[in-house]
Design a protein around this motif. Structure first.
Motif, PDB file in Angstrom:
ATOM      1  N   ILE A  45       0.924  -1.430   0.017  1.00  0.00           N
ATOM      2  CA  ILE A  45      -0.069  -0.063   0.197  1.00  0.00           C
ATOM      3  C   ILE A  45       0.785   1.300  -0.089  1.00  0.00           C
ATOM      4  CG2 ILE A  45      -1.644   1.344   1.167  1.00  0.00           C
ATOM      5  CD1 ILE A  45      -2.367  -1.531   2.552  1.00  0.00           C
ATOM      6  N   SER A 324      -0.652  -2.395  -4.516  1.00  0.00           N
ATOM      7  CA  SER A 324      -2.104  -2.728  -4.922  1.00  0.00           C
ATOM      8  C   SER A 324      -2.981  -1.689  -4.669  1.00  0.00           C
ATOM      9  CB  SER A 324      -2.395  -3.928  -4.062  1.00  0.00           C
ATOM     10  OG  SER A 324      -1.733  -5.033  -4.275  1.00  0.00           O
ATOM     11  N   CYS A 325      -2.445  -0.473  -4.111  1.00  0.00           N
ATOM     12  CA  CYS A 325      -3.575   0.602  -3.796  1.00  0.00           C
ATOM     13  C   CYS A 325      -2.830   1.780  -3.344  1.00  0.00           C
ATOM     14  CB  CYS A 325      -4.292   0.145  -2.566  1.00  0.00           C
ATOM     15  SG  CYS A 325      -5.557   1.451  -1.884  1.00  0.00           S
ATOM     16  N   LEU A 369      -4.188   2.443 -10.413  1.00  0.00           N
ATOM     17  CA  LEU A 369      -4.507   1.561  -9.558  1.00  0.00           C
ATOM     18  C   LEU A 369      -5.607   2.150  -8.684  1.00  0.00           C
ATOM     19  CD1 LEU A 369      -0.699   0.404  -8.145  1.00  0.00           C
ATOM     20  CD2 LEU A 369      -2.505  -0.875  -9.313  1.00  0.00           C
ATOM     21  N   PRO A 370      -6.280   1.572  -7.953  1.00  0.00           N
ATOM     22  CA  PRO A 370      -7.398   2.370  -6.965  1.00  0.00           C
ATOM     23  C   PRO A 370      -6.487   3.237  -6.201  1.00  0.00           C
ATOM     24  CG  PRO A 370      -7.018  -0.182  -6.357  1.00  0.00           C
ATOM     25  CD  PRO A 370      -6.254   0.095  -7.600  1.00  0.00           C
ATOM     26  N   ILE A 421      -9.280  -0.023   2.423  1.00  0.00           N
ATOM     27  CA  ILE A 421      -7.975  -0.423   1.745  1.00  0.00           C
ATOM     28  C   ILE A 421      -7.958  -1.849   1.558  1.00  0.00           C
ATOM     29  CG2 ILE A 421      -5.383  -0.424   1.991  1.00  0.00           C
ATOM     30  CD1 ILE A 421      -5.452   2.347   3.500  1.00  0.00           C
ATOM     31  N   ALA A 424     -10.034  -2.374  -1.630  1.00  0.00           N
ATOM     32  CA  ALA A 424      -9.552  -1.721  -2.743  1.00  0.00           C
ATOM     33  C   ALA A 424      -8.310  -2.709  -3.301  1.00  0.00           C
ATOM     34  CB  ALA A 424      -8.674  -0.530  -2.429  1.00  0.00           C
ATOM     35  N   CYS A 425      -7.502  -3.398  -2.394  1.00  0.00           N
ATOM     36  CA  CYS A 425      -6.387  -4.270  -2.761  1.00  0.00           C
ATOM     37  C   CYS A 425      -6.856  -5.350  -3.432  1.00  0.00           C
ATOM     38  CB  CYS A 425      -5.466  -4.312  -1.443  1.00  0.00           C
ATOM     39  SG  CYS A 425      -4.656  -3.065  -0.918  1.00  0.00           S
ATOM     40  N   SER A 427      -8.810  -5.406  -5.878  1.00  0.00           N
ATOM     41  CA  SER A 427      -8.873  -5.096  -7.445  1.00  0.00           C
ATOM     42  C   SER A 427      -7.905  -5.929  -8.126  1.00  0.00           C
ATOM     43  CB  SER A 427      -8.751  -3.789  -7.725  1.00  0.00           C
ATOM     44  OG  SER A 427      -8.459  -3.261  -8.931  1.00  0.00           O
TER      45      SER A 427
END
Length: 551
Positions: A45, A324-325, A369-370, A421, A424-425, A427
């Motif tokens: 993150i 990832s986020c 990324l998100p 979070i 979102a990760c 995704s």
């Protein structure tokens, strides 16, 4: 708050004490042999922010708070942060450990040279400077007899083409431009020189980008120290000093394990500035953390136009590891401070300043990324202000926006943010870089400049000559590191909020061959800060019991 022995913190992440070298009860070096190449990798993150203001955005507080919150909701998480430089600690900031219930502890140990990595790096860097000036002295003293007496080839150093400054880990403007080499009446070895702050050293960037000790050694060997009378590079390998420099850094390459106020593990390593380097903690720290935890929270320096951009286009390009986020941090006060409207009302100030938040959301989304917006909460924030920011963030492409009360409540205060979070990760979005290696340097520079809002790039004659030389010498494949002010998305610190279309001036370029990037300097970018009128060191002291106060 009860601090745990560092061995207990290691046990929480299944890190054997066999891999630890303790530095007191609450900090320990982590041996690189702890990295398990086949371990399941956690998710990364990346925390960034809106354009920094004197109000402060709370990026470190939020980074630490998210890691605490992830553990609070039952996930195994580690935070990775940079080591503070003594320059900002004694100068303006007064510390870089987070704060409140989201702080790295012992805070004093973190801020005051920790395990000595920065001092080791200072010594390694200055060894190269001393070796270079010694070689210049002896070659000039012995002339044609140098090779006969030393058994070494002449390097024929051009004393006016020495590009390796000295460094010190303090703000000291008096050392920005100096002369060295005055010995008795012989002025033959006198030449211009300078000091940078240690965090600006190319060695610091190398430490953060190296994958192991052997990679560190090879990169140090590539460092360009000077040029000879024919314009040929003189590297640390040519001077035969690279091995000794690496030996000094043998332990500095090992990250340091610490803890937060809630006993969440924190890995601290390296400290490159984000205005003149890539502004992120080390690849090695990430590798260790990702092999030990489900989630790793790391912080990029300054706003998304600075540390985040360099995380992707320099650090991730080198490591192959992508987040990832992305979390964009700001505060109500900080957003308002980005407003440049005359005599606005409170809501007009928020609406105006929110354009800066919108720019940073869009900038983060460039990487595929998100993006989640985290509002670092203050007691006097109103419900209306927070509701406006949430609505604005969602309208501008954030997948979510959540308040963080980590400063006051630790992990519990950021638990809802942590849950969002985690979601979102999940995704499957794939990260993308801003430019490819195949572009030439001008194309890469414009790719970054256009994100700022620049319509074209204006190169000084010096910059264009260096750029063409770098391309001709085969360095066009390297990524670019834009060195600019953090106080504006543009090159001009006076231009606030979101700049209107402008022309970006490039003053000069510098090869960072060991680090593996080209520095692109926009105007006068300081590599040696100075102390202000009221430096933070005035408040730092020890009490009757020997405890540090005022930090």
């Amino acid at each position: 708050m009860k601090l745990l022995p560092i061995e207990e913190i290691a046990t929480k992440i299944n890190l054997s004490s066999d891999y630890l070298t303790s530095h007191g009860k609450y900090a320990a070096k982590i041996n690189l042999k702890s990295i398990d190449p086949i371990a399941k990798q956690g998710k990364l993150i990346l925390v960034t922010s809106t354009t920094p203001t004197p109000q402060g955005e709370g990026k470190t507080v939020t980074t630490i708070g998210i890691s605490e919150a992830l553990n609070y909701i039952g996930e195994k998480a580690i935070a990775c942060i940079r080591q503070p430089s003594l320059g900002p600690v004694f100068g303006q900031k007064g510390g870089a450990a987070g704060g409140g219930q989201a702080e790295v502890v012992p805070m004093e140990q973190l801020n005051l040279h920790l395990t000595g990595d920065i001092h080791a790096l200072t010594s390694a860097h200055n060894l190269a400077s001393a070796a270079l000036d010694a070689r210049l002295f002896h070659e000039n003293r012995l002339r044609d007899r140098f090779t006969e007496k030393s058994g070494l080839p002449r390097l024929n150093i051009d004393k006016n083409a020495i590009v390796w400054p000295r460094v010190v880990d303090h703000n000291d403007r008096a050392l920005r431009d100096i002369y060295v080499g005055k010995m008795a009446e012989n002025l033959e070895n006198v030449h211009p020189a300078a000091f940078d702050i240690t965090a600006a050293s190319e060695l610091m960037a190398i430490l953060a980008l190296s994958k192991n000790l052997q990679d560190l050694r090879q990169r140090i060997g590539k460092v360009v120290l000077a040029y000879d009378m024919n314009g040929r590079e003189i590297t640390a390998e040519d001077l035969e000093v690279a091995g000794a420099m690496t030996a000094i850094l043998q332990k500095a390459i090992e990250p340091t394990l610490m803890q937060t106020t809630e006993n969440t593990p924190v890995i601290v390593h390296a400290g490159p500035f984000a205005n003149i380097a890539h502004g992120n903690s080390s690849i090695i720290a990430d590798d260790i953390a990702l092999s030990l935890a489900d989630y790793v929270v790391t912080e990029a320096g300054f706003g998304s136009d600075m540390g985040m951009e360099k995380f992707f286009n320099i650090k991730a390009r080198t490591s192959g590891v992508f987040p990832s986020c992305i979390v964009v941090v700001s505060t109500v006060k900080s957003i308002k401070a980005n407003c440049v409207t005359d005599n606005p009302t409170a809501i007009e100030m928020l609406e105006c300043g929110a354009r800066n938040l919108g720019w940073h959301i869009h900038n983060a989304k460039r990487y595929g990324l998100p993006v989640i917006v985290a509002i670092n909460a203050f007691p006097n924030d109103t419900v209306e202000e927070l509701a406006f920011i949430r609505s604005f963030a969602l309208e501008n492409g954030a997948v979510d926006c959540e308040i963080s009360n980590a400063y006051a409540e630790g992990g519990k205060g950021a638990s809802i943010l942590a849950e969002k979070i985690v979601k979102a990760c999940e995704s499957d979005q794939k990260a993308q870089l801003l430019y490819g290696d195949d572009l030439n340097l001008q194309e890469k520079i414009f790719a970054v400049a256009s994100t700022y809002g620049a319509t074209e790039v204006d190169y000084s004659p010096e910059a264009m000559a260096i750029l063409q030389k770098l391309e001709a010498e085969g360095y066009g494949n390297l990524p670019v590191c834009i060195a600019k002010t953090p106080a504006s998305i543009s090159h001009d610190p006076k231009i606030k909020n979101v700049p209107a279309p402008f022309i970006l001036p490039v003053k000069t370029l510098q090869l960072a061959k060991g680090a593996g990037f080209i520095k692109v300097l926009l105007g006068d970018v300081m590599t040696m800060p100075g102390l202000g009128l009221n430096p933070a060191y005035r408040n730092i002291d020890i009490d009757e019991d020997g405890n540090i106060v005022g930090l």
